[in-house]
Structures are given as structure tokens and as C-alpha cells.
Motif scaffolding. Structure first.
Motif, short mmCIF file in Angstrom:
data_model
loop_
_atom_site.label_atom_id
_atom_site.label_comp_id
_atom_site.label_asym_id
_atom_site.label_seq_id
_atom_site.Cartn_x
_atom_site.Cartn_y
_atom_site.Cartn_z
N LYS A 152 8.56 -9.20 -9.65
CA LYS A 152 9.90 -8.59 -9.52
C LYS A 152 9.98 -7.28 -10.29
O LYS A 152 10.67 -6.34 -9.88
CB LYS A 152 10.98 -9.56 -9.97
N ASP A 153 9.25 -7.19 -11.43
CA ASP A 153 9.27 -5.96 -12.22
C ASP A 153 8.47 -4.86 -11.53
O ASP A 153 8.85 -3.69 -11.56
CB ASP A 153 8.70 -6.23 -13.62
N VAL A 154 7.35 -5.24 -10.94
CA VAL A 154 6.54 -4.26 -10.21
C VAL A 154 7.33 -3.72 -9.02
O VAL A 154 7.34 -2.51 -8.74
CB VAL A 154 5.21 -4.89 -9.73
N TYR A 155 8.02 -4.62 -8.34
CA TYR A 155 8.85 -4.22 -7.19
C TYR A 155 9.96 -3.27 -7.62
O TYR A 155 10.23 -2.26 -6.95
CB TYR A 155 9.43 -5.47 -6.52
N ALA A 156 10.58 -3.55 -8.75
CA ALA A 156 11.69 -2.72 -9.22
C ALA A 156 11.20 -1.34 -9.65
O ALA A 156 11.86 -0.33 -9.37
CB ALA A 156 12.40 -3.41 -10.37
N LYS A 157 10.03 -1.27 -10.31
CA LYS A 157 9.54 0.00 -10.83
C LYS A 157 8.77 0.80 -9.79
O LYS A 157 8.62 2.02 -9.93
CB LYS A 157 8.64 -0.26 -12.04
N ARG A 158 8.21 0.11 -8.79
CA ARG A 158 7.46 0.75 -7.70
C ARG A 158 6.14 1.36 -8.17
O ARG A 158 5.62 2.29 -7.55
CB ARG A 158 8.29 1.83 -7.00
N TYR A 159 5.58 0.84 -9.25
CA TYR A 159 4.25 1.28 -9.67
C TYR A 159 3.61 0.16 -10.47
O TYR A 159 4.28 -0.75 -10.96
CB TYR A 159 4.29 2.58 -10.48
N GLY A 160 2.29 0.25 -10.62
CA GLY A 160 1.57 -0.74 -11.40
C GLY A 160 0.08 -0.54 -11.25
O GLY A 160 -0.38 0.26 -10.43
N ASP A 161 -0.70 -1.30 -12.04
CA ASP A 161 -2.15 -1.22 -11.91
C ASP A 161 -2.63 -2.28 -10.93
O ASP A 161 -1.83 -2.91 -10.23
CB ASP A 161 -2.82 -1.34 -13.28
N CYS A 162 -3.93 -2.51 -10.87
CA CYS A 162 -4.46 -3.42 -9.85
C CYS A 162 -3.92 -4.83 -10.03
O CYS A 162 -3.62 -5.52 -9.05
CB CYS A 162 -5.98 -3.40 -9.86
N GLN A 201 0.82 -1.21 0.00
CA GLN A 201 0.00 0.00 0.00
C GLN A 201 0.86 1.26 0.00
O GLN A 201 0.57 2.23 -0.72
CB GLN A 201 -0.89 0.03 1.24
N ALA A 202 1.89 1.26 0.83
CA ALA A 202 2.68 2.47 1.06
C ALA A 202 3.73 2.72 0.00
O ALA A 202 4.13 3.87 -0.23
CB ALA A 202 3.35 2.39 2.43
N HIS A 203 4.20 1.66 -0.68
CA HIS A 203 5.38 1.82 -1.54
C HIS A 203 5.14 1.60 -3.03
O HIS A 203 6.02 1.91 -3.83
CB HIS A 203 6.48 0.85 -1.08
N ILE A 204 3.97 1.08 -3.40
CA ILE A 204 3.69 0.88 -4.82
C ILE A 204 2.60 1.87 -5.24
O ILE A 204 1.50 1.85 -4.71
CB ILE A 204 3.23 -0.57 -5.11
N LYS A 205 2.94 2.70 -6.19
CA LYS A 205 2.00 3.71 -6.68
C LYS A 205 1.07 3.09 -7.71
O LYS A 205 1.51 2.40 -8.62
CB LYS A 205 2.76 4.88 -7.29
N TYR A 206 -0.21 3.37 -7.55
CA TYR A 206 -1.18 2.85 -8.51
C TYR A 206 -1.15 3.70 -9.78
O TYR A 206 -1.37 4.91 -9.75
CB TYR A 206 -2.59 2.84 -7.94
N VAL A 207 -0.87 3.05 -10.91
CA VAL A 207 -0.92 3.68 -12.23
C VAL A 207 -1.57 2.69 -13.17
O VAL A 207 -1.08 1.58 -13.34
CB VAL A 207 0.49 4.05 -12.74
N ALA A 208 -2.67 3.07 -13.80
CA ALA A 208 -3.41 2.14 -14.66
C ALA A 208 -2.82 2.10 -16.06
O ALA A 208 -2.53 3.12 -16.66
CB ALA A 208 -4.88 2.55 -14.73
N PHE A 209 -2.63 0.88 -16.57
CA PHE A 209 -2.21 0.66 -17.95
C PHE A 209 -3.26 -0.23 -18.60
O PHE A 209 -3.57 -1.29 -18.09
CB PHE A 209 -0.85 -0.03 -18.01
N GLU A 210 -3.78 0.20 -19.75
CA GLU A 210 -4.79 -0.59 -20.43
C GLU A 210 -4.45 -0.63 -21.91
O GLU A 210 -4.72 0.31 -22.66
CB GLU A 210 -6.18 0.01 -20.21
#
Length: 643
Positions: free
Chosen positions: A325-335, A304-313
Motif C-alpha cells: 500500500k505504501d509503494v502504491y501511494a508513493k509510486r516508486y520503490g526498489d526491486c 511496469q508503467a506506473h511505479i518508478k524504480y528507485v533503489a534504496f539500500e
């Protein structure tokens, strides 16, 4: 916040009938719909399923004719949009206006079509495209017409067709054609009063089903009603199976199991091995945690605190999670990406976690009834601890661990176990006692009215809302927000000082302490002082017009609100009148007002508790009775008299 909106709702589709409107009396139609500036005169959508290179496809022809009933329609209905994505190809787009010219029409073609990305505020990248254009010369009696063909490249993503629009519809027809070798099915929803008529026919190797309706008026919208799928008539079309070139019947969505297999296919190859970075993070977050519950909570709160929600469609990326591992490295992702990281971290910590599909409360369907992609628009992670399933949605940065987000309460969750196995579990609705609002106010009589101190405690979703509301506010905005939350009495309320504290951040508990004054409050007549101690009418609601409203009320969550208002009585006053207590109970609410007094103080205790998220039209009369009783009780005053 949500998984890719897999299918655009199709609201308009018309087949032009040349000359039909020439025989119609615009004035007569205006009398039928006196509040409408325009009507959809004749509407049809024709969808044909076929096989091409051993692949099932569908093509839709849709055309629209709108009749302007008033010159004011010009400027309101000129702009029009057609949407498509990588799953649909739009061709043969044509639009024009037919302007009355004596006993005939003059046709003015639209030549300027503009296509752009159809982005929304909640989506960083979206593969949807929007083609816009303007109808010229929309005067009274003019006809705006548009037609196009749409190739559906993925039959699994065909959306519902609604028999409702933003303007009245005189005639609407939706036809599906498909070969006998293809099993095409339909579900008709909200067809109250049999608005939609259905006919089926066969000719040779072709089947046809036609859905038609006439004189469909627009529906009045209400602030707290559910999304359109709950109330408006529509038809859901899907392919259950088809016959391939070897005459084998190939299943598509003939069963819940096959729908699950299609969904699970998007998880293949995702997080097949735990990376060292994920394992190290999981270990660091769970070290010294005493049990599985605390381990899961620690992981959830970190995401919740460290991954920014950004939607990609983007095409199928609207369905496929990225590697943890990619989400962790980039620190953002969608749901889906946040679910991927969350699930992998939980599994790395030795917990039983699963990818989970779910539809938010924007969608009316259950998987038990509609096992189709239109039933879900979101992905979360689910962890099982003991016998309890805990639904984890990290896209809300302030959601309480153990609470589902507000928008998935009561919805069915499709939990992925493995390639062939799944579970469908209904997400619980959080009970009223866990969402609490407690207001404790102490009042003193001054020469100029009242002064007071208030302490308001928020917990559960109430606290969640406060945390989210305060995230980006500057100090000036915070003060205004606090005033809004604690304001009492009348518009002369003056907030003097305040302090916000967070006694339990894990549970999102919030306390607001404030001092205030209320000048000129109450009425003095001779030696008597009349005071209404219902300063904060939490339940300041309106009655429902039962003659008009026929759709349920949809609330955010159940809650319990308590108000304790204490008036300190000066030594030179005594209490001479106290209103009667009130107690109300019905299926959805309990409410009470109780007065307790002695020589030194008088306390008013008000409690309101909601016990259901939904209130159906059959329960509106109970609601109205309660509102009237509470409204009358809120007018009651105590009377003090000088000794």
C-alpha cells in the motif's frame, strides 16, 4: 535494478613482512611481470570468529603492501579506497609509503583520510561508505602499505575472498580461525591448476584453515565474458552453526532450509492484509479479463508503467520489502518494493503469486550449491498459472509479460511458499525463435549506385532492446539510432526517410521502414557489374584466440536473424554468376546463405541462429571455423552483364 549488493567483494588484503622486500630485486620482479607497473608483494587476510554476548561475530585484520616497478605507477595507484557499511565497522586504518633511501626506506605516513557515501548511478540511497586517501611519492621501488581492522557485525554477510587482483600478486594468504564449537565451512571456486593451497590445523579449542597462493598473474579481460565469480579463484566462508552459552548448537546456514528461513524472516509482517486501495486497483485492472493469464498480464504492465524504480539500500532495508500500500501511494520503490506491490495485486486478484529471490547472471552460484546471501542480489514476483511458473520483474519497464528479464535467464529462483515451504525453479532461457530480427531489403540499380527500401522487424528481446533504447531519445538522436540499426553496404550509406511503428506493444514488436541510397556501390568493368549483396553482415564477428582465451563467452540471449535482400534486375541486364550456397551447423549456431535468381530478380537469404547463451572454450574451434567460412562467403559477389 538489483537487490542490495549484500556483500562487497574483497579483492585486496595483505600482511606486511618488514624487511622482506629489501632483499628482493625489483628488476627481477619486473622481468617476471614485464607489463606490470606494480605488484602486490605480500598479501594476507586473517579472519577470526568468536562469541560475544552469545552472538557470533568475526573480525578481520587486513594489510597490504604494493611494490612499484615503474615510475609510471605514480598517478595510477596513488588513490586507494576502503569500503564499509552498517554491517561492518572499520577501525585502526593506517597507510603509508616507504620510499627507497639508500639501503633503507623512508616512511611517509598518510594523514588525510576522507569518508563519503559510496553511491552509484543505479542507487538512490546507499548506506555504504567509502574512505579514500592518496599514497605519496610512488616512485620505482617504493612500497605502498595499508592496514585496517574490520568488525563483521553480521556473520551471514561475509563475502568471498578472491585470489586475483588488478595487479600480479607474489604472495597471498587468507586464514580463518574459529572455535571448535563453531561449524565454519568453506567452498573453493575456480581453483583450476590448484592455484590455492589449503592447510588445516587445530590447537586446543581453536581451528585454523589457511588458503595460500603464489605468483598470481592478472587475467586478461574480455568484452563478452561472464562476471568474475564464474572464472576467478576465490574462497567462500560461512558459518553453518555455532554453540550458544547453554551449549545448544544453533543453526545458521547449515542447510538450504535454514537459509530459506532466514530469508523468509524479512517477509514477516509484509502485506498481511490486503488494503482497500490495493483490492480496488486489482479489481479495476482485471475486470473483464477472460482468464488468469490476461489478469496477471494487466497487473504486471500497470506496475511496469506506473511505479518508478528507485533503489534504496540502508542496512536491513536492503533485504526487507516495503508494504504494498505504501509503494502504491508513493509510486516508486526498489526491486523488493515493486515485487511487494506486484505480489499483493496478483493475490488480491485471486492468483497464486509469491515473493521470489534470485541472483542475476552477475552471480555464478546456484542455491543447490551455495545456500548463502551472496547467491542472490535481486527480488521478483512469480505467479503460477496452471502448471506454468511465470517470472515477473517489473523493474524493466519494457520486459514482455511471460519473458524473464535477460539477466535472470537460466538462474535458480527461490520462491517463497510459506514460513517453512519453498520451491527452487530454474528460470528458462528464452529460445532463439522468440527473439527474432528480420530484415527485408529491396534494391534497385541507379546511375550512381543503388537505392533501396528496408523493413526491419524486431521481436522478443530485440524489440525489448529497441523500446528501452528509444525511451529518452530526442528526434535527432532517433534518426542516428535508426541509421545505426539499418545501415548497409559502406560508410556512404545515406538514410533518406524512415518510420517506426509498433504493431504489438504488448509483445514489444517494432518495425522500422526506411528508404536509402548507396552511391558508388559495386564495381562496373566494361559491360559487367559486380555486386556484393551481403550488404548487412549481421554476423560480423571475430575469431577467438584459443591460445589465450580460456573462459566462456557469455551472450545476452539466444536469437534468430533473417536477412532477405532482393535486387531488381533491370531489363537490359542478365545474371551471369551467382555464388554457391552455404550451410553451417554446430552445437551453438546454425548459419546459411542461399541465392535464388530468375530473369527479373535475385534474392539472397541469410539466416543465423544462436542456440545457446554460453559458449565454452571447447567449442571455440567450431566458432572459428564458422566465422572464417562466413567471412569468405560475405566477400562473394554476383555478376550482371548488359544484354
Amino acid at each position: 535494478m538489483y537487490l542490495k549488493e549484500k556483500v562487497r567483494v574483497l579483492l585486496f588484503s595483505l600482511l606486511i613482512s618488514p624487511g622482506w622486500l629489501m632483499s628482493q630485486d625489483v628488476e627481477a620482479i619486473t622481468k617476471m611481470y614485464p607489463n606490470a607497473l606494480a605488484v602486490t608483494a605480500n598479501q594476507k587476510r586473517e579472519m577470526t570468529f568468536f562469541m560475544q554476548k552469545n552472538t557470533p561475530l568475526a573480525q578481520t585484520t587486513e594489510e597490504i603492501e604494493m611494490l612499484m616497478l615503474n615510475d609510471k605507477a605514480n598517478g595510477i595507484y596513488n588513490n586507494y579506497s576502503i569500503y564499509n557499511s552498517s554491517f561492518e565497522e572499520v577501525k585502526n586504518l593506517e597507510a603509508y609509503t616507504k620510499v627507497p633511501d639508500g639501503n633503507k626506506y623512508k616512511k611517509i605516513k598518510v594523514t588525510d583520510f576522507k569518508t563519503k557515501d559510496a553511491t552509484s548511478r543505479s542507487v538512490f540511497y546507499d548506506d555504504f561508505k567509502e574512505t579514500t586517501f592518496n599514497f605519496p611519492s610512488l616512485s620505482k621501488g617504493a612500497i605502498a602499505a595499508v592496514s585496517h581492522t574490520e568488525l563483521h557485525k553480521e556473520i551471514r554477510l561475509i563475502g568471498p575472498v578472491y585470489f586475483m587482483s588488478h595487479m600480479p600478486i607474489l604472495n597471498m594468504e587468507f586464514t580463518i580461525n574459529f572455535p571448535q564449537s563453531m561449524d565454519v565451512r568453506y567452498i573453493v571456486k575456480n581453483n583450476n591448476g590448484n592455484i590455492i593451497n589449503i592447510t588445516e590445523s587445530s590447537k586446543g579449542r581453536q581451528k585454523t584453515v589457511t588458503f595460500s597462493a603464489k605468483n598470481i598473474n592478472i587475467k586478461e579481460r574480455y568484452f563478452n565474458e561472464a562476471a568474475v565469480s564464474y572464472n576467478e579463484p576465490h574462497v567462500i566462508i560461512y558459518v553453518a552453526s555455532y554453540q550458544d552459552e547453554k551449549n545448544n548448537q544453533v543453526p545458521v546456514f547449515d542447510s538450504q532450509q535454514n537459509f530459506y528461513k532466514w530469508n523468509y524472516n524479512f517477509l514477516k509482517g509484509i502485506n498481511t492484509e490486503h488494503s482497500n486501495s490495493i483490492k480496488e486497483l486489482a479489481d479495476s485492472l482485471t475486470i473483464n479479463k477472460p482468464d488468469a493469464y490476461e489478469k496477471a498480464k494487466s497487473i504486471f504492465q500497470w506496475v511496469q508503467a506506473h511505479i518508478k524504480y528507485v533503489a534504496f539500500e540502508d542496512g536491513l532495508e536492503g533485504f526487507i520489502p516495503r508494504q504494498a500500500k505504501d509503494v502504491y501511494a508513493k509510486r516508486y520503490g526498489d526491486c523488493k518494493d515493486m515485487s511487494s506491490l506486484l505480489t499483493d495485486l496478483l493475490l488480491s486478484a485471486g492468483l497464486q503469486a509469491h515473493f521470489t529471490w534470485i541472483g542475476t547472471r552477475k552471480i555464478a552460484y546456484d542455491y543447490d550449491e551455495v545456500h548463502l546471501p551472496i547467491t542472490d542480489n535481486h527480488m521478483i514476483s512469480t505467479v503460477k498459472i496452471g502448471d506454468e511458473w511465470i517470472f515477473l520483474d517489473a523493474t524493466d519497464p519494457n520486459c514482455i509479460f511471460g519473458f524473464p528479464t535477460q539477466d535472470i535467464q537460466g538462474k535458480q529462483a527461490l520462491i517463497a511458499i510459506d514460513n517453512n515451504n519453498y520451491k527452487i525453479i530454474r528460470v528458462p532461457e528464452v529460445t532463439a525463435g522468440k527473439n527474432k530480427y528480420t530484415d527485408s531489403t529491396v534494391l534497385r540499380i541507379t546511375d550512381n549506385g543503388l537505392s533501396g527500401h528496408v523493413n526491419v522487424a524486431f521481436s522478443g528481446y530485440f524489440g525489448n532492446d529497441i523500446y528501452n533504447a528509444l525511451v529518452y531519445k530526442d528526434p535527432k538522436d532517433v534518426k542516428e539510432y535508426v541509421k545505426y540499426k539499418v545501415s548497409k553496404g559502406n560508410n556512404k550509406f545515406n538514410l533518406e526517410d524512415y518510420k517506426i511503428t509498433y504493431p504489438d506493444k504488448d509483445q514489444k514488436n517494432v518495425n522500422i521502414n526506411a528508404t536509402f541510397n548507396l552511391p558508388d556501390y559495386g564495381t562496373r568493368i566494361g559491360n559487367e557489374y559486380y555486386l556484393n549483396l551481403n550488404l548487412d553482415k549481421f554476423f560480423n564477428a571475430a575469431t577467438i584466440d584459443t591460445a589465450k582465451r580460456k573462459v566462456a563467452v557469455n551472450n545476452d540471449y539466444m536469437y534468430q536473424a533473417e536477412h532477405f535482400t532482393t535486387l531488381e534486375i533491370p531489363d537490359n541486364y542478365k545474371v551471369t554468376y551467382v555464388p554457391k550456397d552455404l550451410s553451417i551447423k554446430n552445437k551453438n549456431y546454425t548459419a546459411s546463405i542461399k541465392y535464388i535468381s530468375n530473369a527479373s530478380k535475385i534474392v539472397v537469404k541469410q539466416v543465423i541462429e544462436s542456440q545457446s547463451i554460453w559458449m565454452t572454450p571447447s567449442e571455440f574451434n567450431e566458432w572459428n571455423t564458422m566465422v572464417k567460412e562466413l567471412t569468405n562467403a560475405y566477400k562473394e559477389q554476383i555478376v550482371l552483364q548488359k544484354k
